[in-house]
Structure formats: structure tokens, C-alpha cells
Design an enzyme around this catalytic site. Structure first.
Site, mmCIF file in Angstrom:
data_model
loop_
_atom_site.group_PDB
_atom_site.id
_atom_site.type_symbol
_atom_site.label_atom_id
_atom_site.label_comp_id
_atom_site.label_asym_id
_atom_site.label_seq_id
_atom_site.Cartn_x
_atom_site.Cartn_y
_atom_site.Cartn_z
ATOM 1 N N CYS A 1 -17.371 8.843 -15.986
ATOM 2 C CA CYS A 1 -18.488 8.079 -15.420
ATOM 3 C C CYS A 1 -19.061 6.843 -16.063
ATOM 4 O O CYS A 1 -19.538 7.166 -17.242
ATOM 5 C CB CYS A 1 -19.627 8.983 -14.785
ATOM 6 N N CYS B 1 0.804 -1.197 0.116
ATOM 7 C CA CYS B 1 -0.023 0.066 -0.232
ATOM 8 C C CYS B 1 1.071 1.279 -0.035
ATOM 9 O O CYS B 1 1.814 1.526 0.949
ATOM 10 C CB CYS B 1 -0.856 0.049 1.224
ATOM 11 N N CYS C 1 -22.849 7.187 -16.415
ATOM 12 C CA CYS C 1 -23.184 8.203 -17.466
ATOM 13 C C CYS C 1 -23.270 7.559 -18.957
ATOM 14 O O CYS C 1 -24.212 7.689 -19.648
ATOM 15 C CB CYS C 1 -22.335 9.374 -17.419
ATOM 16 N N CYS D 1 0.397 3.470 3.024
ATOM 17 C CA CYS D 1 1.016 2.699 4.105
ATOM 18 C C CYS D 1 2.668 3.121 4.117
ATOM 19 O O CYS D 1 3.344 3.121 5.029
ATOM 20 C CB CYS D 1 0.954 1.090 4.254
#
Length: 524
Positions: A408, A61, A411, A64
């Protein structure tokens, strides 16, 4: 609040994609004070230590990896100064069941434990060493720290890590109801601020000499003690919120810094937010006297912040400004309007004062972001832009608008259905329109996700948000039922069917009649 989610999403995206960071190890070094916990050791460790900050993480991560060195540094410092406070890590790629038991859904997740695995809370602070140290130390202190002498209080004020709310008790006020109210407030907000109380003569003479009731003073990190804010409102004996409201406004620095950790605190206040984008610390220092003077004058009316353009310069676009620094812009969060000093020339800091005065007097025109008005409409779906948005939705027709973002997926899926819907209203007093919300400013519409579908009735009544199935029939029924013109998209088709059926029926009757007439004639 009408604050646009695209602004929030954009700045948070910028914050999470800051200039490249060397790949630091997410796992704390073996020689650090960070304790590595497993499912087998977790409960015993938590139950035997009164204060534990546990980081649930994954080695791959990125966030992280950024946190790792800060977390280890905080652990080492606390191990020396406050050995009863422990910092621990749980590797969720190895301890899946343990992480699942705490419903860990993202990395890193930091949780605070107080001597019991069931006594758990989320860590709300910033992800740097000093913030972690300060937060964990505060957990070991009472909600209100009592200072007996001016000397120890002065030492505390010299090195503030956050806003410091001081209650000053003149002689004879220690048992008043307002004192109890102060402790209630401190118990509720101690994680966000430091609360303290004193009856020392030096502070009483300075802030409460002529008063028979407690005084309340807010000192802020990084500011002169003379800039402290003194509460001058009504007695807080019967109204808890009087002091809470004061703290909410006055605890913010006169000229604060806005970043990923402070962004929400500023936007949630819903006060206009005045940004100074700077590229160097020298630029920030040069403008600071001007900004602080304005901040004192407009305290509780406008918040003033600096923003590091090297890291977050892209946020200028969300405020309808160019990435040309330094720049000054005010975002009125309530109306979502932006007002910026003209960027055709380099910014003159001396222009800021008059600009803010004009803003407060309502004499500035907002910067409206908009695509050019199309020369022609090439689709049955009306291509709406920011500058003509209000005129179209108030055109005397029922207007059904899709607010979308080009990226999107939902969309894109809706697009062909929306085009088919628009074709049903050809020649009718209904406009089916769409607007790219990332390129156009709009007012009076709350956009919480894409696509957002809104019907503006022809009679000018309040817009109606659509949240039903995204099917042709459902949207058409919605426009018919909620629109003030009650137009039926399928009326022509139904009429055509009726006409066809009527024609067939007439033809059949005519043929029957002709047959009957012929048969009758044959009989004759």
C-alpha cells in the site's frame, strides 16, 4: 458485514489472472451476427430493435479478448433462434465520444437496450455464451411464464439454466392476494430467476393436493427434481418478504460452484461458507453425496460450494489453509473465522460430516493466521501480530493501531509520520502500533481499505475509527480527545517551554533587581 476485503480482493485477483489464455480477438469476426456500431449508426439501430445487448470494449483489453468468442457465439445462436434479439459491439478506441456519452469507465462494459437509447440497464450476468443467451431470452418473456400442461412444464424442468420458482395454484386460488404478491416478486427478481405458474392437476396433486392456498416450489439447475424445495411457511398474502427470504436461501444449489460470477451471491448471504477444493471432476463427484446430505440438513444455516483448485487454488491461503488438495474449510463470514480439516494427512471425505457437526456445535477452534510474536520491539511503533492483538488493544492503555498492507503506497507514506507520533508517547500510557493485515487475522475491526487507523480506548469502550488528516498534530489531537486517558502528546514539550520561559523570566527579574540594588547602593 465483517468479511475481510483482503479475501475478496485476493480471490478476484486470482480469478482475473487465471492460467494463460490464448489471445483471442476482442473484435467479433466479420461473418458473425455481432453488429458493429458507430456514433453515426448507434441511435437508429437501437431504436429499431426491441432487444439489444451492446458491448463497449477496447481491442487490447484482456477481458474483452476472453469475452469475444463467447459474445460472437451467443450472437450467432440468438440470430437463428430469436432474431429480434441483437448483440452489438462499440470499439471505444474509435468511438470515444459515444462511449463517453454512456460514461464507460472500464472494459468490457455491457449494457441492455429495449428499443430506446434511454431505456438502458447494465447487463448483470456471467460472461459466457449460455448465460448471455439465457438472460437475453428472458427479457422477451413475461415475468411469470404460465404453463397450461404438465408436458410443457416437464420439458422446461429437464433443461433448466437457472433456479426455477414455480407457483402451483389449486382450483379456486387464481385470484387470491398471494397470487398478486407472487407476480410482484417475479417482476422485481425476474432477472435473477425464472418464475412460472401452473394449475395442472399433476403438479397440484404432487405439491398442493390438500391445500387451499398456492404452493411454491424451487427447482435448481443440475439437481434431481426430487431435491426441489417446497415452501411451507405462512401465507405470503400480507408479507412479501416471507417468500423472498425463502427464495434467497433455497435458490442456491445444495452443492454449488463458487467462482467470479457467484462469489458475491454467496458472501452477501452472510451464512458460513463451506468450501471443498477439488483438483479433478472425479474428486468433486466422489464427495458430492456427502456434501448434498449435509446441505439438506443445514439448509439456510451453511452454504456448501465446490472450488476448482486448478484455477483458484491460491484462495486457500486466504482461508488460512495450505495449497494441498483436496481440502475442506469453513469460513464463518459473520465473525471472519476459518475452520479447516487438518492437512497433515490427505483429506478423508468421511471426516467432513463430523467436522461440520462440530462446527455447528461450536466445538472447533478457528485457524488464526499470525506472524510469530516478536522476541523484541525494535521500533517505537509497536509491532502487533494476530495472536496477541486482543491482549494489546485491551491492555488498559489507549491503543492507536494502523492496519496496513506492505504494497500500500499510502501506508508507506504514513510510516515516518506514524513513527514520529509513536515517539511522542514514550513513557506514556499510549501504545502506537501497526499490524500487517495481510499476514494476521483480527476480530472486531472492519477493514475497508489501507491504511485503516483505529483507536482502542483504555476503558474498553468501542473502537473509534480515525478518518481525519494524516498529520502528526491531527492524530495526536484525536488520541487526546477520543482516548479515555486524555493524554496530551505535546505536554512535555509545552512544560519544557514554560520552564524555559520561567527560567528566563526569573533570570531577568534577578538581574533587574541586582541592577536596581547596585544603582541604589551607588546612590547611597
Amino acid at each position: 458485514m465483517q468479511f475481510s476485503i483482503k479475501a475478496i480482493a485476493a480471490i478476484m485477483a486470482v480469478i482475473s489472472n487465471i492460467t494463460s489464455i490464448n489471445a483471442e480477438e476482442a473484435i467479433a469476426p466479420e461473418d458473425s451476427a455481432v453488429v458493429k456500431l458507430t456514433e453515426a449508426t448507434f441511435n437508429d439501430f437501437i431504436n429499431n430493435n426491441p432487444y439489444v445487448l451492446a458491448e463497449f470494449f477496447a481491442p487490447w483489453c484482456g477481458h474483452c479478448k476472453r469475452l469475444g468468442p463467447e459474445f460472437a457465439s451467443a450472437a450467432d445462436t440468438l440470430n437463428e433462434s430469436d432474431p429480434n434479439i441483437k448483440l452489438a459491439q462499440i470499439d471505444c478506441t474509435e468511438e470515444r465520444d459515444l462511449c463517453s456519452s454512456f460514461e464507460i469507465r472500464g472494459y468490457p462494459t455491457m449494457k441492455v437496450f429495449k428499443g430506446d437509447a434511454s431505456a438502458i440497464s447494465d447487463y448483470p450476468g456471467q460472461r459466457d455464451s449460455n448465460a448471455i443467451i439465457n438472460y437475453m431470452r428472458k427479457l422477451t418473456l413475461p415475468a411469470v411464464q404460465v404453463f397450461e400442461t404438465a408436458k410443457e412444464l416437464d420439458e422446461k424442468l429437464e433443461k433448466l439454466a437457472e433456479s426455477f420458482i414455480l407457483q402451483i395454484l389449486p382450483e379456486g386460488t387464481e385470484s387470491q392476494a398471494s397470487n398478486e404478491t407472487f407476480y410482484q416478486i417475479a417482476n422485481k427478481y425476474s432477472e435473477a430467476f425464472t418464475f412460472a405458474s401452473t394449475s395442472d392437476k399433476k403438479f397440484v396433486d404432487q405439491y398442493a393436493k390438500s391445500s387451499k392456498t398456492p404452493a411454491y416450489v424451487i427447482f435448481r439447475k443440475g439437481e434431481e427434481l426430487s431435491d426441489a424445495s417446497v415452501y411451507k411457511g405462512k401465507s405470503i398474502d400480507s408479507d412479501f418478504e416471507l417468500l423472498v427470504d425463502f427464495i434467497d436461501v433455497e435458490s442456491k444449489p445444495l452443492f454449488g460452484e463458487i467462482n467470479g460470477q457467484t462469489y458475491q451471491a454467496y458472501t452477501s448471504s452472510n451464512l458460513p461458507l463451506a468450501y471443498y477444493f477439488y483438483s479433478t471432476e472425479e474428486e468433486r463427484s466422489d464427495v458430492e453425496p456427502i456434501i448434498k446430505k449435509l446441505a439438506k440438513k443445514y439448509r439456510g444455516e451453511v452454504n456448501f460450494v465446490g472450488l476448482d483448485a486448478v484455477q483458484f487454488g491460491m484462495h486457500a491461503q486466504n482461508l488460512n489453509m495450505e495449497e494441498k488438495f483436496p481440502l475442506f474449510v469453513i469460513h464463518d463470514l459473520e465473525s471472519n473465522k476459518k475452520y479447516g480439516i487438518d492437512q497433515s494427512n490427505d483429506l478423508d471425505n468421511n471426516d467432513i460430516t463430523q467436522f461440520v457437526q462440530k462446527f455447528k456445535a461450536g466445538k472447533l477452534e478457528p485457524i488464526v493466521k499470525s506472524e510469530p510474536v516478536p522476541e523484541s520491539q525494535d521500533s517505537s511503533v509497536f509491532h502487533l501480530v494476530g495472536t496477541e492483538h486482543d491482549a494489546i488493544v485491551k491492555s488498559g492503555k489507549d491503543v492507536f493501531v494502523k492496519y496496513y498492507a506492505p504494497w500500500c503506497g499510502h501506508c508507506k507514506k504514513l510510516a515516518p509520520i506514524f513513527e514520529e507520533l509513536s515517539e511522542l508517547y514514550t513513557g506514556k500510557d499510549v501504545i502506537v502500533a501497526e499490524i500487517d493485515h495481510t499476514l494476521n487475522d483480527v476480530e472486531g475491526v472492519t477493514i475497508e481499505g489501507y491504511p485503516t487507523l483505529v483507536l482502542f480506548p483504555a476503558d474498553g469502550s468501542e473502537p473509534i475509527y480515525y478518518d481525519d488528516a494524516r498529520s502528526l498534530e491531527a492524530m495526536a489531537d484525536f488520541i487526546k480527545e477520543k482516548g479515555s486517558l486524555k493524554i496530551d502528546a505535546f505536554a512535555d514539550e509545552e512544560d519544557a517551554v514554560v520552564e524555559s520561559e520561567t527560567a528566563v523570566e526569573s533570570s531577568t527579574v534577578e538581574k533587574v533587581e541586582q541592577t536596581e540594588e547596585a544603582e541604589a547602593h551607588d546612590e547611597l
